[in-house]
Design an enzyme around this catalytic site. Structure first.
Site, mmCIF file in Angstrom:
data_model
loop_
_atom_site.group_PDB
_atom_site.id
_atom_site.type_symbol
_atom_site.label_atom_id
_atom_site.label_comp_id
_atom_site.label_asym_id
_atom_site.label_seq_id
_atom_site.Cartn_x
_atom_site.Cartn_y
_atom_site.Cartn_z
ATOM 1 C CD GLU A 182 -3.042 -0.746 2.337
ATOM 2 O OE1 GLU A 182 -2.747 0.009 3.278
ATOM 3 O OE2 GLU A 182 -4.119 -1.366 2.292
ATOM 4 C CD GLU A 226 -4.628 -5.374 3.514
ATOM 5 O OE1 GLU A 226 -3.433 -5.534 3.208
ATOM 6 O OE2 GLU A 226 -5.026 -4.462 4.238
HETATM 7 C C1 IDC Z 1 -3.044 -3.817 10.421
HETATM 8 C C2 IDC Z 1 -3.236 -4.977 11.358
HETATM 9 C C3 IDC Z 1 -2.869 -4.570 12.764
HETATM 10 C C4 IDC Z 1 -1.483 -3.969 12.758
HETATM 11 C C5 IDC Z 1 -1.369 -2.865 11.749
HETATM 12 C C6 IDC Z 1 0.058 -2.337 11.648
HETATM 13 O O1 IDC Z 1 -4.564 -5.435 11.261
HETATM 14 O O2 IDC Z 1 -2.944 -5.679 13.636
HETATM 15 O O3 IDC Z 1 -1.182 -3.478 14.053
HETATM 16 O O4 IDC Z 1 -1.735 -3.342 10.490
HETATM 17 O O5 IDC Z 1 0.241 -1.431 10.625
HETATM 18 C C7 IDC Z 1 -4.093 -2.075 5.754
HETATM 19 C C8 IDC Z 1 -2.746 -2.695 5.808
HETATM 20 C C9 IDC Z 1 -2.654 -3.735 6.889
HETATM 21 C C10 IDC Z 1 -3.418 -3.304 8.120
HETATM 22 C C11 IDC Z 1 -4.901 -3.214 7.758
HETATM 23 C C12 IDC Z 1 -5.777 -2.807 8.946
HETATM 24 O O6 IDC Z 1 -2.343 -3.233 4.566
HETATM 25 O O7 IDC Z 1 -1.300 -3.942 7.192
HETATM 26 O O8 IDC Z 1 -3.252 -4.286 9.105
HETATM 27 N N1 IDC Z 1 -5.057 -2.260 6.682
HETATM 28 O O9 IDC Z 1 -5.415 -1.548 9.419
HETATM 29 N N2 IDC Z 1 -4.541 -1.230 4.858
HETATM 30 C C13 IDC Z 1 -5.768 -0.837 5.192
HETATM 31 C C14 IDC Z 1 -6.122 -1.481 6.369
#
Ligand code: IDC
Length: 336
Positions: A174, A261
């Site tokens: 991302e 995702e």
């Molecule tokens: C989130 C995880 C969370 C972690 C965080 C760290 O769910 O446990 O602490 O990342 O950055 C994304 C990202 C993905 C995120 C997810 C939810 O690709 O890494 O995971 N998210 O926030 N993009 C949009 C949402």
């Protein structure tokens, strides 16, 4: 006599149909694994297609960070996802910066991550599942931050897995923080070349600006080359009509989109779940045969985790072991 035999057979079927798991076992046993069904995938226009050119819509599940939850990389877990959930693709989220990320951890950590990916790819190959190797940038917003490392990593992955038909490369999760589409392209071109030198055919997915929301920008100036797709991400409680419009614009322009995702909660990965919005999104994906992967396979105490935080099982989860998100994803994929 004849009637008696038929009666006994009917009775047997009736009795078996009340045994828990009978349907799953019998239905799934008759279905070929995804890889045997679709073969080598490629991109035709805006669609992902099988070896005969027929449109394929894959659905599956993403790991959480591989360093963080390595316990779910095991064959029985992936088999559970394939046979009980109906998953056809597994995404391996390898953070680059956070949580013992590939680029910020030790050499030993890099070795362990590569070994974990290898285990996962082999398991998926044996199970006939597609697998996405995801270079999971987040806090390192600009993919150029670790471009050198990305080139070396993907070159070594593509060399190792060139003979595999089930491996898909996602080269930057991302991009964010104002990184433009043209900056992403200048990152992507050499990384794609590094893969193509080893593997001329594998599907490669490129991330798009603003956490993979600006697919409309990518659609206005797509990269040149074959078997390329573009990532789009949404979280149903945060993203609604505005983002659906962006996706529709990209589709209208003929962009090949892969939702690597999505979540049915908020973009934080936590917060409230909106099933109405989740259904609206999935209808749009289904109508357009867009492949999608749910975030995330873990028991972390957050709404996007697919397992209950109280569930310690590493595989063989029952529906009752799943979180609210998990149950929604499970029911939706089984319908397919
Ligand atoms: C989130 C995880 C969370 C972690 C965080 C760290 O769910 O446990 O602490 O990342 O950055 C994304 C990202 C993905 C995120 C997810 C939810 O690709 O890494 O995971 N998210 O926030 N993009 C949009 C949402």
């Amino acid at each position: 006599m004849h009637k008696k035999v038929i009666f006994i057979m009917l009775l047997f079927v009736l009795l078996c149909s009340h045994v828990p798991g009978f349907h799953t076992v019998s239905v799934r046993a008759a279905v070929k694994p995804p890889l045997a069904r679709y073969g080598r995938l490629h991109v035709s226009g805006r669609r992902l297609v099988d070896s005969h050119g027929k449109t394929v819509q894959l659905k599956g599940v993403s790991t959480h960070g591989l360093s963080w939850y390595p316990q779910y990389v095991n064959k029985k877990a992936f088999q559970t996802l394939r046979d009980q959930w109906g998953a056809e693709v597994i995404r391996l989220a390898m953070y680059t910066a956070e949580y013992n990320g590939y680029c910020t951890g030790t050499k030993q950590n890099q070795k362990e991550l590569k070994a974990l990916i290898d285990k996962a790819v082999r398991c998926c190959n044996e199970l006939g599942l597609y697998v996405i190797i995801d270079w999971h940038i987040v806090s390192d917003s600009d993919p150029h931050t670790y471009q050198k490392e990305a080139k070396a990593f993907f070159q070594s992955m593509a060399k190792k897995y060139a003979g595999y038909k089930n491996v898909i490369y996602e080269i930057c999760n991302e991009p964010n923080g104002g990184v433009t589409w043209s900056q992403i392209c200048s990152y992507a071109r050499p990384v794609i070349r590094a893969i193509r030198r080893q593997d001329a055919q594998a599907v490669i997915i490129v991330g798009t600006p603003t956490w993979c929301q600006d697919v409309d920008t990518a659609a206005a100036a797509p990269l040149k080359g074959k078997n390329l797709m573009y990532a789009f991400h949404y979280y149903a409680s945060t993203h609604t009509d505005d983002l659906r419009k962006k996706l529709q614009t990209a589709l209208d322009k003929g962009l090949a989109v892969f939702v690597t995702e999505y979540g049915i909660c908020e973009a934080s990965g936590n917060g409230i779940i909106k099933k109405n919005e989740a259904n609206r999104w999935m209808n749009l994906l289904d109508q357009n045969k867009i492949s999608c992967v749910a975030w995330n396979l873990s028991n972390k105490d957050e709404a996007s985790a697919l397992l209950k935080s109280t569930c310690a099982k590493k595989f063989g989860w029952k529906r009752s072991d799943l979180s609210e998100s998990g149950k929604w994803v499970y029911d939706m994929m089984r319908k397919k």
